[in-house]
Design a protein around this motif. Structure first.
Motif, mmCIF file in Angstrom:
data_model
loop_
_atom_site.group_PDB
_atom_site.id
_atom_site.type_symbol
_atom_site.label_atom_id
_atom_site.label_comp_id
_atom_site.label_asym_id
_atom_site.label_seq_id
_atom_site.Cartn_x
_atom_site.Cartn_y
_atom_site.Cartn_z
ATOM 1 N N MET A 78 0.861 -1.182 0.000
ATOM 2 C CA MET A 78 0.000 0.000 0.000
ATOM 3 C C MET A 78 0.898 1.232 0.000
ATOM 4 N N TYR A 79 0.902 1.922 -1.117
ATOM 5 C CA TYR A 79 1.775 3.085 -1.264
ATOM 6 C C TYR A 79 1.148 4.350 -0.707
ATOM 7 N N SER A 80 1.973 5.367 -0.528
ATOM 8 C CA SER A 80 1.490 6.717 -0.212
ATOM 9 C C SER A 80 1.235 7.439 -1.521
ATOM 10 N N LEU A 81 0.824 8.677 -1.409
ATOM 11 C CA LEU A 81 0.664 9.513 -2.602
ATOM 12 C C LEU A 81 1.562 10.724 -2.461
ATOM 13 N N ASP A 82 2.158 11.146 -3.560
ATOM 14 C CA ASP A 82 2.865 12.428 -3.535
ATOM 15 C C ASP A 82 1.820 13.532 -3.467
ATOM 16 N N CYS A 110 -9.988 11.697 -12.177
ATOM 17 C CA CYS A 110 -9.985 12.609 -11.036
ATOM 18 C C CYS A 110 -10.937 12.051 -9.990
ATOM 19 N N GLU A 111 -10.431 11.909 -8.780
ATOM 20 C CA GLU A 111 -11.288 11.459 -7.683
ATOM 21 C C GLU A 111 -11.094 12.404 -6.518
ATOM 22 N N LEU A 112 -12.080 12.434 -5.646
ATOM 23 C CA LEU A 112 -11.900 13.217 -4.433
ATOM 24 C C LEU A 112 -10.968 12.446 -3.508
ATOM 25 N N LYS A 113 -10.263 13.173 -2.687
ATOM 26 C CA LYS A 113 -9.417 12.512 -1.704
ATOM 27 C C LYS A 113 -10.200 12.463 -0.396
ATOM 28 N N TYR A 114 -10.663 11.273 -0.068
ATOM 29 C CA TYR A 114 -11.509 11.080 1.107
ATOM 30 C C TYR A 114 -10.631 11.059 2.338
ATOM 31 N N ASP A 115 -11.095 11.713 3.381
ATOM 32 C CA ASP A 115 -10.259 11.845 4.558
ATOM 33 C C ASP A 115 -10.704 10.878 5.652
ATOM 34 N N ALA A 117 -9.446 6.552 7.042
ATOM 35 C CA ALA A 117 -8.378 5.579 7.247
ATOM 36 C C ALA A 117 -8.404 4.592 6.093
ATOM 37 N N SER A 118 -7.229 4.293 5.512
ATOM 38 C CA SER A 118 -7.280 3.395 4.360
ATOM 39 C C SER A 118 -7.343 1.940 4.789
ATOM 40 N N ILE A 119 -7.957 1.162 3.930
ATOM 41 C CA ILE A 119 -8.156 -0.250 4.221
ATOM 42 C C ILE A 119 -7.920 -1.059 2.951
ATOM 43 N N THR A 133 -5.515 -3.042 7.808
ATOM 44 C CA THR A 133 -5.242 -1.595 7.808
ATOM 45 C C THR A 133 -3.948 -1.331 7.039
ATOM 46 N N ARG A 134 -3.692 -0.071 6.741
ATOM 47 C CA ARG A 134 -2.518 0.238 5.952
ATOM 48 C C ARG A 134 -1.203 -0.053 6.678
ATOM 49 N N GLY A 135 -1.184 0.216 7.973
ATOM 50 C CA GLY A 135 0.048 -0.021 8.735
ATOM 51 C C GLY A 135 1.193 0.758 8.124
ATOM 52 N N GLY A 169 -9.856 1.105 -0.146
ATOM 53 C CA GLY A 169 -10.851 2.144 0.055
ATOM 54 C C GLY A 169 -10.542 2.930 1.309
ATOM 55 N N GLU A 170 -11.333 3.932 1.539
ATOM 56 C CA GLU A 170 -11.143 4.783 2.701
ATOM 57 C C GLU A 170 -12.336 4.588 3.640
ATOM 58 N N ILE A 171 -12.044 4.281 4.899
ATOM 59 C CA ILE A 171 -13.124 4.166 5.879
ATOM 60 C C ILE A 171 -13.367 5.558 6.443
ATOM 61 N N LEU A 221 -14.636 3.357 -2.073
ATOM 62 C CA LEU A 221 -13.613 2.596 -2.770
ATOM 63 C C LEU A 221 -12.893 3.446 -3.812
ATOM 64 N N TYR A 222 -11.587 3.256 -3.921
ATOM 65 C CA TYR A 222 -10.857 4.020 -4.935
ATOM 66 C C TYR A 222 -9.889 3.196 -5.768
ATOM 67 N N PHE A 223 -9.810 1.898 -5.507
ATOM 68 C CA PHE A 223 -8.791 1.144 -6.233
ATOM 69 C C PHE A 223 -9.033 -0.355 -6.143
ATOM 70 N N VAL A 282 -7.906 16.340 -4.137
ATOM 71 C CA VAL A 282 -8.290 15.559 -5.304
ATOM 72 C C VAL A 282 -7.123 14.623 -5.597
ATOM 73 N N VAL A 283 -7.435 13.385 -6.001
ATOM 74 C CA VAL A 283 -6.364 12.485 -6.416
ATOM 75 C C VAL A 283 -6.450 12.335 -7.931
ATOM 76 N N VAL A 284 -5.358 12.620 -8.606
ATOM 77 C CA VAL A 284 -5.314 12.521 -10.058
ATOM 78 C C VAL A 284 -4.503 11.280 -10.412
ATOM 79 N N LYS A 285 -5.077 10.411 -11.254
ATOM 80 C CA LYS A 285 -4.378 9.172 -11.617
ATOM 81 C C LYS A 285 -4.330 9.041 -13.132
ATOM 82 N N VAL A 286 -3.195 8.632 -13.662
ATOM 83 C CA VAL A 286 -3.119 8.309 -15.089
ATOM 84 C C VAL A 286 -4.110 7.175 -15.312
#
Ligand code: AMP
Ligand code: ZN
Length: 672
Positions: A78-82, A110-115, A117-119, A133-135, A169-171, A221-223, A282-286
């Motif tokens: 599970m990566y971070s985002l720049d 383009c997705e919203l960045k939900y605030d 906890a990632s799961i 959890t992301r740990g 996804g983000e809880i 969910l985002y991925f 916002v999260v922008v993804k290729v």
């Protein structure tokens, strides 16, 4: 139809209703019908443990306890985002991409960045297998039991899916649910949570999954990640996930150029304030997986994605002073008094400082220029000090050691965030707060008396506790500020009228710490009257459904207190309801002779056993199942639809518990 089939049909039906309600937001059956079906399934599963399924909708109510969360490796890291904070940075990002890919034309999701906890959730053969959890990104905690209680996460997916894959996804905790949780906490004298994100992530690590089930958490969910995914781009992935039953917010959009990405950002920078949950960017993804593969990852994050952070609305202003508020339970909250300043459309004069640790962490000092921000919360918060503007002679803030209202030395329990004033019975705001709680709508509902008048009555020495209210006379009240004859009379009348408020509300009104509305009802129903409750031991109390050590101890402490005992004795004399009102005819009669009753479901006024006893005491018989011989079915909540059906086929009258009470009372009256 055989049992196994019935069970499977019910599960599929309930899964679909959950999906309609929690993902699509368009329920097609009533809550009552849903609950009846769930109850029916639960009964069948209890009777036939051989058909147990860990992913049955009945498992969502929780109950599993996790003492230690097991650490497990992620199958896919599970990566971070720049992060980026400006459009220029996004332009640079695109340039970096084009250096790798060449001058290809790029599409972005383009997705919203939900605030929250990632799961990461693993599905195997369409069934939820494990949630982690992301740990640290390589491994996290197994929180499967807790995650299963979140209704928008499918336990069983539908459609054409690969044998195994992970979803990310983000809880989150939507604002409305967060506010409601805080209201409930405030009601029982507990401190509210400070923000939705921490509450959401804290919820994942609760030991009791039944507690998690009560929290209105959601998963966005985002991925998706896996080996045989049937799509080739991010936007298709989101679409497919929706078809499989996941909640992937519809706000996500495909942008055909960076220009369109900017439009998305500009739109949501404003409109995000209307969303039901918190977003911080916002999260922008290729979009294309092919290009994503070519771009790959840095040590920390994908090169094909970037987060754009919204600027939160922030201003700088001066901290003039810090004041300390004392709540109904004695908890101290520090408040920053600011030089008034315009922020997000309102004038801000005060900000919450939470507690001593917060002040220390930020090293906030009087005279400092501070940055104030408005997040999802209603009260703005101070996020940092502007060091460059700190006055030379400034001194570290010393947290108060004594109550600002009664000068009692403050205490702070081990592991507790807040200081408390322990002078429960002598500290004015605590006394006033308790009386205000007593008269409130959900408690004694005293009309003609408001919170401010309570303070006025206290400050004029007319009341020192809620029992004193019942001794007030019109003559005493009249001289008070802004008090007319009529309002004085109404006040006295309102107080007198509260004598008919039922026991369970009285119990809530007493303001016993941790005894909220629901707990008060449980206790009232179990103990029936105040004397039995008063004499209950700790061991006794914890045996009551949903009463834990903490509540039990608080009840014991309350009744052990001499002052409380005196107040309760006085209230008794005034005629306050101190026992549960069971209008049932408990005298042995033969009113129901020859009648056969079947009792089904859950009742609010009595336990099932009490109801059965009442039937028998009055000459009736209790049958175990509905048959042609049955005269009445007394239906409570959650009565199964099959039973209702049978009763109506046999033309048996189905009555409520109230009907039953009337039945006895009416016959009674007729006989008199
Ligand atoms: P950060 O924690 O700042 O490195 O940001 C990365 C985190 O953003 C991820 O771990 C996700 O939990 C979260 N996030 C929220 N919304 C999204 C989204 N739409 N796409 C990807 N990640 C997201
Ligand atoms: Zn005090």
């Amino acid at each position: 139809m055989d049992i196994q089939n019935t069970i499977q049909t019910l599960r599929a039906e309930l899964d679909q209703h959950n999906y309609n309600y929690y993902v699509l937001d368009t329920p097609i059956i009533s809550d009552y019908d849903f609950d009846s079906k769930l109850k029916q399934l639960q009964d069948l599963e209890n009777e036939h443990p051989e058909f147990f399924d860990e992913n049955s909708p009945t498992q969502r109510v929780g109950g599993a306890i996790t003492k230690n969360f097991e650490t497990v490796p992620h199958l896919h890291r599970m990566y971070s985002l720049d992060n980026s904070y400006s459009k220029e940075e996004l332009i640079d990002w695109e340039k970096r991409i084009q250096k790798v890919l060449g001058e290809v034309s790029l599409e972005y999701t383009c997705e919203l960045k939900y605030d929250g906890a990632s799961i990461s959730i693993t599905y195997e053969n369409g069934k939820l297998k494990r949630a982690v959890t992301r740990g640290d990104g390589f491994q996290g905690d197994d929180v499967t039991n807790n995650i299963k209680t979140i209704k928008s996460i499918p336990l069983q997916i539908k459609g054409n899916f690969p044998a195994t894959f992970d979803v990310r996804g983000e809880i989150i905790l939507p604002f409305a649910g967060f506010e409601k949780m805080n209201q409930d906490l405030i009601e029982i004298g507990e401190l509210p949570y400070s923000n939705p994100r921490n509450t959401a992530s804290g919820s994942l690590k609760l030991q009791d999954s039944a507690e998690v089930a009560k929290r209105p958490l959601d998963c966005l969910l985002y991925f998706l990640i896996g080996n045989d995914l049937p799509f080739q781009s991010q936007i298709e992935g989101l679409e497919t996930a929706r078809n499989w039953g996941f909640k992937a917010p519809k706000e996500a959009k495909l942008a055909r150029s960076l220009e369109e990405v900017f439009e998305f950002i500009d739109y949501w920078d404003i409109h995000r304030h209307n969303l039901p949950y918190e977003t911080d960017g916002v999260v922008v993804k290729v979009n294309s997986f092919h290009y994503q593969d070519e771009l790959g990852f840095t040590a920390k994050s994908p090169r094909w994605a970037i987060a754009y952070k919204f600027k939160s609305e922030q201003v700088a202003t001066k901290l003039n002073s810090i004041s300390y508020q004392v709540g109904r339970t004695g908890a101290i909250t520090p408040v920053a008094n600011l030089e008034p300043v315009q922020l997000a459309g309102t004038i801000v004069k005060r900000a919450s400082l939470h507690n001593a640790d917060q002040i220390e962490k930020l090293d906030i000092r009087i005279g400092d220029t501070v940055f104030v921000e408005k997040g999802g919360e209603i009260i703005p918060k101070i996020i940092a000090v502007d060091w460059s503007k700190r006055p030379l002679n400034s001194e570290p803030t010393k947290y108060i050691a004594h109550c600002p209202e009664c000068q009692t030395e403050l205490v702070r329990g081990e592991g507790e965030a807040n200081h408390y004033c322990p002078n429960f019975y002598g500290c004015p705001p605590q006394i006033i707060g308790r009386i205000q709680h007593y008269i409130s709508r959900k408690a004694m509902d005293i009309e003609g008396l408001g919170g401010e008048t309570v303070a006025l009555l206290f400050n004029n020495g007319l009341v020192r506790n809620y029992a004193d209210l019942y001794e007030l006379t019109v003559e005493q009240i009249l001289p008070l500020e802004r008090m007319a004859q009529k309002s004085a009379e109404n006040l006295v009348k309102g107080v007198a009228k509260s004598k008919s408020i039922p026991f369970e509300s009285v119990l809530f009104a007493l303001g016993i710490r941790f005894v909220g509305e629901t707990v008060a009802k449980k206790l009232a129903k179990h103990y029936k009257n105040i004397d039995t409750l008063r004499n209950a031991t700790l061991v006794d109390l914890v045996l009551v459904d949903e009463i834990g050590d903490r509540i039990a101890q608080s009840v014991i402490d309350f009744f052990q207190n001499q002052e409380n005992r005196i107040i309760i004795d006085r209230l008794k004399e005034y005629g306050i309801q101190f026992e549960i009102n069971e209008k049932i005819n408990l005298n042995a009669t033969d009113i129901l002779a020859g009648k056969i009753f079947v009792v089904s479901g859950v009742f609010t006024k009595f336990s099932r056993d009490d109801l059965k006893k009442a039937i028998e005491d009055n000459g009736g018989k209790v049958g175990s199942s509905i048959s042609a011989k049955t005269n009445y079915v007394i239906a409570g909540d959650n009565m199964g639809p099959a039973k209702l059906d049978k009763a109506s086929k046999l033309k048996i009258s189905v009555i409520s518990e109230d009907d039953f009470i009337n039945l006895i009372n009416k016959t009674d009256a007729a006989k008199d």
